[in-house]
Scaffold this active site. Structure first.
Site, mmCIF file in Angstrom:
data_model
loop_
_atom_site.group_PDB
_atom_site.id
_atom_site.type_symbol
_atom_site.label_atom_id
_atom_site.label_comp_id
_atom_site.label_asym_id
_atom_site.label_seq_id
_atom_site.Cartn_x
_atom_site.Cartn_y
_atom_site.Cartn_z
ATOM 1 N N ARG A 45 -4.092 -10.212 -1.247
ATOM 2 C CA ARG A 45 -5.024 -11.332 -0.994
ATOM 3 C C ARG A 45 -4.649 -12.577 -1.789
ATOM 4 O O ARG A 45 -5.121 -13.667 -1.482
ATOM 5 C CB ARG A 45 -6.459 -10.920 -1.380
ATOM 6 C CG ARG A 45 -7.036 -9.878 -0.482
ATOM 7 C CD ARG A 45 -8.343 -9.346 -1.018
ATOM 8 N NE ARG A 45 -8.170 -8.465 -2.173
ATOM 9 C CZ ARG A 45 -9.149 -7.751 -2.721
ATOM 10 N NH1 ARG A 45 -10.363 -7.827 -2.230
ATOM 11 N NH2 ARG A 45 -8.913 -6.955 -3.745
ATOM 12 N N PRO B 236 -2.027 4.032 14.624
ATOM 13 C CA PRO B 236 -2.219 5.471 14.414
ATOM 14 C C PRO B 236 -3.657 5.893 14.722
ATOM 15 O O PRO B 236 -4.599 5.153 14.447
ATOM 16 C CB PRO B 236 -1.935 5.673 12.916
ATOM 17 C CG PRO B 236 -1.610 4.333 12.348
ATOM 18 C CD PRO B 236 -2.044 3.299 13.353
ATOM 19 N N TYR C 258 -8.392 0.715 17.624
ATOM 20 C CA TYR C 258 -9.542 -0.134 17.953
ATOM 21 C C TYR C 258 -9.225 -1.623 17.764
ATOM 22 O O TYR C 258 -10.101 -2.464 17.872
ATOM 23 C CB TYR C 258 -10.816 0.309 17.222
ATOM 24 C CG TYR C 258 -10.759 0.353 15.701
ATOM 25 C CD1 TYR C 258 -10.741 -0.817 14.950
ATOM 26 C CD2 TYR C 258 -10.776 1.571 15.024
ATOM 27 C CE1 TYR C 258 -10.720 -0.773 13.564
ATOM 28 C CE2 TYR C 258 -10.755 1.619 13.640
ATOM 29 C CZ TYR C 258 -10.726 0.446 12.916
ATOM 30 O OH TYR C 258 -10.702 0.478 11.536
ATOM 31 N N LEU D 249 -0.658 7.250 3.735
ATOM 32 C CA LEU D 249 0.347 7.156 4.794
ATOM 33 C C LEU D 249 1.534 6.302 4.359
ATOM 34 O O LEU D 249 2.673 6.587 4.732
ATOM 35 C CB LEU D 249 -0.276 6.573 6.067
ATOM 36 C CG LEU D 249 -1.385 7.421 6.698
ATOM 37 C CD1 LEU D 249 -1.987 6.717 7.919
ATOM 38 C CD2 LEU D 249 -0.862 8.794 7.106
ATOM 39 N N GLY E 283 0.831 -1.198 0.000
ATOM 40 C CA GLY E 283 0.000 0.000 0.000
ATOM 41 C C GLY E 283 0.868 1.252 0.000
ATOM 42 O O GLY E 283 0.523 2.265 0.613
ATOM 43 N N GLY E 284 1.991 1.164 -0.694
ATOM 44 C CA GLY E 284 2.977 2.256 -0.632
ATOM 45 C C GLY E 284 2.797 3.351 -1.671
ATOM 46 O O GLY E 284 3.594 4.283 -1.735
HETATM 47 N N1 COA Z 1 -19.610 -0.517 2.103
HETATM 48 C C1 COA Z 1 -20.098 -1.761 2.204
HETATM 49 N N2 COA Z 1 -19.798 -2.754 1.292
HETATM 50 C C2 COA Z 1 -18.981 -2.422 0.271
HETATM 51 C C3 COA Z 1 -18.444 -1.131 0.121
HETATM 52 C C4 COA Z 1 -18.781 -0.152 1.091
HETATM 53 N N3 COA Z 1 -18.297 1.092 1.050
HETATM 54 N N4 COA Z 1 -17.677 -1.121 -0.993
HETATM 55 C C5 COA Z 1 -17.708 -2.355 -1.510
HETATM 56 N N5 COA Z 1 -18.510 -3.139 -0.744
HETATM 57 C C6 COA Z 1 -18.814 -4.553 -0.950
HETATM 58 C C7 COA Z 1 -19.212 -4.828 -2.392
HETATM 59 O O1 COA Z 1 -20.590 -4.593 -2.599
HETATM 60 C C8 COA Z 1 -18.821 -6.304 -2.515
HETATM 61 O O2 COA Z 1 -19.780 -7.143 -1.930
HETATM 62 P P1 COA Z 1 -20.901 -7.923 -2.831
HETATM 63 O O3 COA Z 1 -20.122 -8.758 -3.813
HETATM 64 O O4 COA Z 1 -21.656 -8.720 -1.839
HETATM 65 O O5 COA Z 1 -21.712 -6.848 -3.482
HETATM 66 C C9 COA Z 1 -17.609 -6.432 -1.628
HETATM 67 O O6 COA Z 1 -17.637 -5.323 -0.721
HETATM 68 C C10 COA Z 1 -16.321 -6.357 -2.413
HETATM 69 O O7 COA Z 1 -16.355 -5.163 -3.169
HETATM 70 P P2 COA Z 1 -15.435 -4.935 -4.440
HETATM 71 O O8 COA Z 1 -15.620 -3.538 -4.903
HETATM 72 O O9 COA Z 1 -15.647 -6.055 -5.403
HETATM 73 O O10 COA Z 1 -14.022 -5.157 -3.766
HETATM 74 P P3 COA Z 1 -12.599 -4.955 -4.334
HETATM 75 O O11 COA Z 1 -11.860 -6.139 -3.939
HETATM 76 O O12 COA Z 1 -12.588 -4.541 -5.763
HETATM 77 O O13 COA Z 1 -12.101 -3.679 -3.494
HETATM 78 C C11 COA Z 1 -11.284 -2.505 -1.618
HETATM 79 C C12 COA Z 1 -12.207 -3.602 -2.114
HETATM 80 C C13 COA Z 1 -11.397 -2.411 -0.082
HETATM 81 C C14 COA Z 1 -9.851 -2.868 -1.970
HETATM 82 C C15 COA Z 1 -11.645 -1.156 -2.252
HETATM 83 O O14 COA Z 1 -12.869 -0.717 -1.753
HETATM 84 C C16 COA Z 1 -10.593 -0.132 -2.035
HETATM 85 O O15 COA Z 1 -9.710 0.023 -2.857
HETATM 86 N N6 COA Z 1 -10.638 0.593 -0.938
HETATM 87 C C17 COA Z 1 -9.630 1.578 -0.681
HETATM 88 C C18 COA Z 1 -8.691 1.114 0.332
HETATM 89 C C19 COA Z 1 -9.272 1.360 1.663
HETATM 90 O O16 COA Z 1 -10.403 1.024 1.959
HETATM 91 N N7 COA Z 1 -8.465 1.926 2.512
HETATM 92 C C20 COA Z 1 -8.941 2.205 3.821
HETATM 93 C C21 COA Z 1 -7.795 2.229 4.715
HETATM 94 S S1 COA Z 1 -8.423 2.538 6.332
#
Ligand code: COA
Length: 290
Positions: free
Chosen positions: A75, A196, A155, A27, A22-23
């Protein structure tokens, strides 16, 4: 301002090759920039190669050193193993792994689908364990020493509603950090974590507190020191923990949150809402003269 100043001496990370999951943004990028400034080389990974390549170019232009961008979804074990192989091929040896990649959805738990819940568990707990095992097994088999630094959250030990898969997964990462700190110390492998508090980033904050929410739930208001963190403050702590200056620190989780989580924990901490005049009145009713 001192909060934005680097703390370690020049060259403190010279000769270290540091891998940051996640670089490419947020952060992870901020910590990486400081590591480079201190003389390290970097491998930065995430799913988005174009973002990583742009970050690597920017970092090398500004800070010098070498930054290798490698796409990897933590993953997927095949991708993790390939990423590790490519990193080792490029640098010969990786000395530090910073497990920073994470995913989080803010939501009532009953609204999360099974896939959503598992997605966060998979990124945070499975992803961290896959990177850790891949690196650790390689270090042990080659008799190399190494350092893990895992980004958790405050948490991880209190739990938190509305981010339940993240809380469960980070608690697992914390347990893994402490467990391996003991088990792998005999191989010269240290494991520590940072928890953090609020550090603004474009990605996480716009996702976790979208639109007006960030105004309504201003994170600075929950912090006893009255502000959110500066990225450099986190980078200073991370640089110390991956450097040899912290060789005797092992199995520790360092909180950097301005006292945020303790404020929520202390039973009477919300009495800071009582105005001075009311304390005066209470003292007066006990017969104390002003
Ligand atoms: N709230 C609830 N569910 C959510 C969601 C949200 N904001 N966003 C996606 N989902 C659900 C999707 O609906 C899917 O479930 P389903 O198949 O039952 O519909 C499941 O989560 C996976 O979603 P998908 O978009 O296919 O996942 P992905 O593997 O492509 O991406 C992340 C998931 C987390 C990697 C992506 O959201 C992301 O890049 N997030 C940014 C990184 C991050 O969250 N950083 C936070 C650091 S604190």
């Amino acid at each position: 301002m001192i909060l934005k100043e680097g703390m370690l001496k020049e060259g403190a990370l010279k000769g270290k090759n540091i891998l940051i999951t996640g670089g490419g943004t947020g952060l992870g990028k901020s910590m990486g920039e400081y590591f480079l400034e201190l003389g390290a080389n970097l491998v930065i990974t995430s799913r988005k190669l174009d973002v990583l390549e742009a970050t690597a170019k920017e970092m090398m232009g500004q800070k010098g050193g070498k930054v290798l961008p490698l796409s990897c979804d933590v993953r997927e074990i095949e991708q993790v193993e390939k990423m590790w192989e490519d990193a080792v091929t490029e640098f010969g040896e990786i000395h530090v792994v910073l497990n920073n990649a994470a995913g989080n959805f803010i939501s009532p738990t009953e609204r999360l689908s099974t896939n959503a819940f598992n997605t966060v568990l998979d990124i945070v707990l499975k992803g961290t364990s896959q990177v850790t095992l891949t690196a650790g097994k390689d270090w042990i088999s080659k008799k190399q020493t190494g350092t893990f630094l895992n980004i958790v959250t405050t948490y991880a030990w209190t739990g938190s509603g509305y981010v339940v898969p993240s809380a469960a997964a980070k608690a697992g990462v914390l347990a893994m950090t402490r467990s391996l700190a003991v088990e792998w110390a005999k191989y010269g492998i240290r494991s520590n974590a940072i928890a953090p508090g609020p550090f603004p980033t474009e990605g996480a904050w716009s996702r976790l507190l979208p639109g007006e929410l960030v105004k309504k739930f201003d994170p600075a208001k929950k912090v006893p020191v009255g502000r959110v963190g500066e990225h450099q403050e986190l980078a200073n702590l991370a640089a110390y923990l991956v450097s040899d200056f912290s060789s005797f620190v092992n199995g520790e989780v360092m909180t950097i949150d301005g006292g945020e989580w303790l404020k929520g924990a202390g039973e009477f901490n919300n009495l800071d809402k009582i105005p001075q005049e009311m304390w005066d009145m209470m003292e007066a009713s006990r017969g104390k003269k002003p």
